[in-house]
Design an enzyme around this catalytic site. Structure first.
Site, PDB file in Angstrom:
ATOM      1  N   GLU A   1      13.741  21.132   2.226  1.00  0.00           N
ATOM      2  CA  GLU A   1      14.695  20.027   1.988  1.00  0.00           C
ATOM      3  C   GLU A   1      16.052  20.399   2.572  1.00  0.00           C
ATOM      4  O   GLU A   1      16.485  21.554   2.476  1.00  0.00           O
ATOM      5  CB  GLU A   1      14.806  19.745   0.495  1.00  0.00           C
TER       6      GLU A   1
ATOM      7  N   LYS B   1       2.262   6.315  19.128  1.00  0.00           N
ATOM      8  CA  LYS B   1       1.691   5.149  19.829  1.00  0.00           C
ATOM      9  C   LYS B   1       1.755   5.423  21.334  1.00  0.00           C
ATOM     10  O   LYS B   1       1.064   6.326  21.802  1.00  0.00           O
ATOM     11  CB  LYS B   1       2.437   3.882  19.411  1.00  0.00           C
TER      12      LYS B   1
ATOM     13  N   TYR C   1       8.425  24.278   2.091  1.00  0.00           N
ATOM     14  CA  TYR C   1       9.445  23.315   1.660  1.00  0.00           C
ATOM     15  C   TYR C   1      10.726  23.571   2.443  1.00  0.00           C
ATOM     16  O   TYR C   1      11.122  24.725   2.638  1.00  0.00           O
ATOM     17  CB  TYR C   1       9.731  23.440   0.160  1.00  0.00           C
TER      18      TYR C   1
ATOM     19  N   THR D   1       7.988   5.403  15.901  1.00  0.00           N
ATOM     20  CA  THR D   1       6.935   6.334  15.520  1.00  0.00           C
ATOM     21  C   THR D   1       6.690   7.207  16.744  1.00  0.00           C
ATOM     22  O   THR D   1       7.184   6.919  17.840  1.00  0.00           O
ATOM     23  CB  THR D   1       5.635   5.610  15.116  1.00  0.00           C
TER      24      THR D   1
ATOM     25  N   ARG E   1       1.622  12.099  14.395  1.00  0.00           N
ATOM     26  CA  ARG E   1       1.804  10.859  13.629  1.00  0.00           C
ATOM     27  C   ARG E   1       3.024  10.967  12.724  1.00  0.00           C
ATOM     28  O   ARG E   1       3.063  11.825  11.837  1.00  0.00           O
ATOM     29  CB  ARG E   1       0.558  10.587  12.783  1.00  0.00           C
TER      30      ARG E   1
ATOM     31  N   ASP F   1      13.600  -1.238  16.642  1.00  0.00           N
ATOM     32  CA  ASP F   1      12.388  -0.496  16.266  1.00  0.00           C
ATOM     33  C   ASP F   1      11.508  -0.435  17.510  1.00  0.00           C
ATOM     34  O   ASP F   1      10.855  -1.412  17.867  1.00  0.00           O
ATOM     35  CB  ASP F   1      11.693  -1.250  15.128  1.00  0.00           C
TER      36      ASP F   1
HETATM   37  N1  DSN Z   1       0.520  -0.770  12.212  1.00  0.00           N
HETATM   38  C1  DSN Z   1       1.135  -0.622  13.504  1.00  0.00           C
HETATM   39  C2  DSN Z   1       0.501  -1.467  14.538  1.00  0.00           C
HETATM   40  O1  DSN Z   1      -0.706  -1.511  14.568  1.00  0.00           O
HETATM   41  O2  DSN Z   1       1.192  -2.083  15.338  1.00  0.00           O
HETATM   42  C3  DSN Z   1       2.581  -0.819  13.437  1.00  0.00           C
HETATM   43  O3  DSN Z   1       3.127   0.147  12.620  1.00  0.00           O
END
Ligand code: DSN
Length: 411
Positions: A52, A225, A50, A222, A231, A196
């Protein structure tokens, strides 16, 4: 004690998933294969801790080592994205977006964001998500002529509606984003600009796409990708918003951060700072362009006629298929991608007119333009029902063997 002894069912599912990833052509635009170093960091004992608070200022003792990884993750992410402030604690992209909104808005304030069926994400103001329920949302659409954003129209919408936030960044938009045009829209409303960049983060990191800073006030992403890492989510901002951003993540939205995931993020950012990562991102784009050309030459209608980034949005009704049919047919031969709405789709999300195709994962396997040419022809022949399924499946298997994945992964 080994996992296969304690829980053979879970162990078997994991083994099968490893084999699925190794033996199929992964073309989901938002997926990739994290390195074994990232997997190792993300699967470590920091899951037990933990922490925080923030490095050096925690609500728990014993944080000296997790502080090191979080500080490294922050320092590296700042360098990768040229960001003044970084918080690496959001568990996901949607949570990074939620924290971004509450950094600069209260419930009931207004977001001008992209419509889900025009390339936006659920968390960009869709009525199906918290973002469309907690905030007043105005959704902008693709220009039907150019199949790109019409910046004049978006600026006009901003002037008329005076949103508190203008949101740019997409899940299914194959073209370069002009951040300065969105900044103009935000300025026209006196709004904050949030970008984003979840899909294009790797391209931005490598200079293959314009950086949203300094136009954007807050940038979310994120890390799994095009960035090809652990992740999770990240939120970045200009320094004057640092305290609001940190408070919105913790204690407002989340409790304890996932320190094992933050360890994985730290490794992700280290990898993103290498020369080979830059070359990898360039190849993703070259591959997407090569794939787009062969699909187009063979009669598939592509949104906006092509791509500038890692993904292609294709209208498969142009070859007599629906999105679901196309996804299923390609799945049967070992090519994994997803059905997707196209702008102004007259079909439903469950079986839309389009498919979304991405090149990040195949590029990680080492594939180049030559393989994209062949895979594009395979996709076309499956969609048009020209080639026997077995023949295509056999070639998929051969390609997976020629471009192996996770050769040293021990499980
Ligand atoms: N779910 C993702 C995508 O496939 O683009 C976006 O977060």
């Amino acid at each position: 004690m080994k996992l296969d002894e304690i829980d053979p069912e879970v162990n078997k599912a994991i083994k099968n998933e490893i084999n699925r990833q190794k033996n199929q052509l992964e073309m989901i635009a938002s997926e990739n294969f994290a390195s074994e170093a990232v997997l190792k960091a993300q699967g470590c004992v920091m899951t037990n801790k933990y922490a925080e608070g923030l490095p050096g200022n925690r609500y728990y003792g014993g944080c000296e080592y997790v502080d090191i990884v979080e500080e490294l993750a922050i320092k590296r992410a700042k360098k990768v994205f040229n960001a003044e402030h970084v918080n690496v604690q959001p568990h996901s992209g949607s949570q990074a977006n939620m924290a971004a909104y509450f950094s600069v808005m209260d419930e009931g304030d207004t977001i001008l964001g992209p419509k889900l069926s025009h390339g936006g994400h659920l968390s960009h103001g869709s009525p199906y998500s918290f973002s469309g329920q907690l905030f007043n949302t105005i959704q902008y659409e693709i220009d039907p002529e150019t199949e790109r954003w019409n910046h004049d129209q978006i600026i006009e919408l901003a002037e008329e509606n005076k949103p508190d936030v203008v949101l740019t960044g997409y899940s299914a938009y194959p073209r370069e984003i002009d951040f300065s045009a969105f900044k103009e829209a935000a300025d026209a409303a006196g709004a904050y600009l949030i970008a984003d960049i979840a899909h294009i983060a790797g391209l931005v990191a490598a200079g293959e796409h314009e950086n949203p800073f300094p136009e954007a006030d807050i940038v979310t992403t994120t890390t799994h990708k095009t960035l090809r890492g652990a992740r999770g989510g990240v939120i970045m901002s200009k320094k004057e918003l640092a305290e609001d951003v940190d408070f919105s993540v913790f204690p407002w939205m989340q409790g304890g951060p996932l320190m094992h995931v933050i360890a994985g993020k730290a490794v992700t950012f280290k990898e993103a700072l290498t020369q080979s990562f830059e070359e990898y991102q360039k190849q993703i784009v070259r591959n997407a362009k090569a794939l787009a050309s062969v699909l187009k030459e063979n009669g598939l209608k592509l949104m906006s006629g092509g791509t500038d980034n890692h993904l292609i949005l294709a209208d498969v009704t142009s070859v007599g298929r629906t999105g679901k049919e196309a996804e299923d047919l390609l799945h049967d031969v070992g090519i994994t991608l997803n059905k997707n709405m196209i702008p102004f789709d007259d079909r439903k999300a469950e079986d839309p007119s389009g498919i979304r195709i991405g090149t990040p994962a195949l590029t990680t396997r080492g594939m180049k333009e030559e393989e994209m040419q062949e895979i594009g022809e395979m996709i076309i022949s499956v969609l048009k029902g020209k080639e026997s399924k077995n023949k295509v499946s056999e070639r998929v298997e051969e390609l997976c063997e020629e471009f192996p994945l996770y050769e040293d992964l021990e499980w």
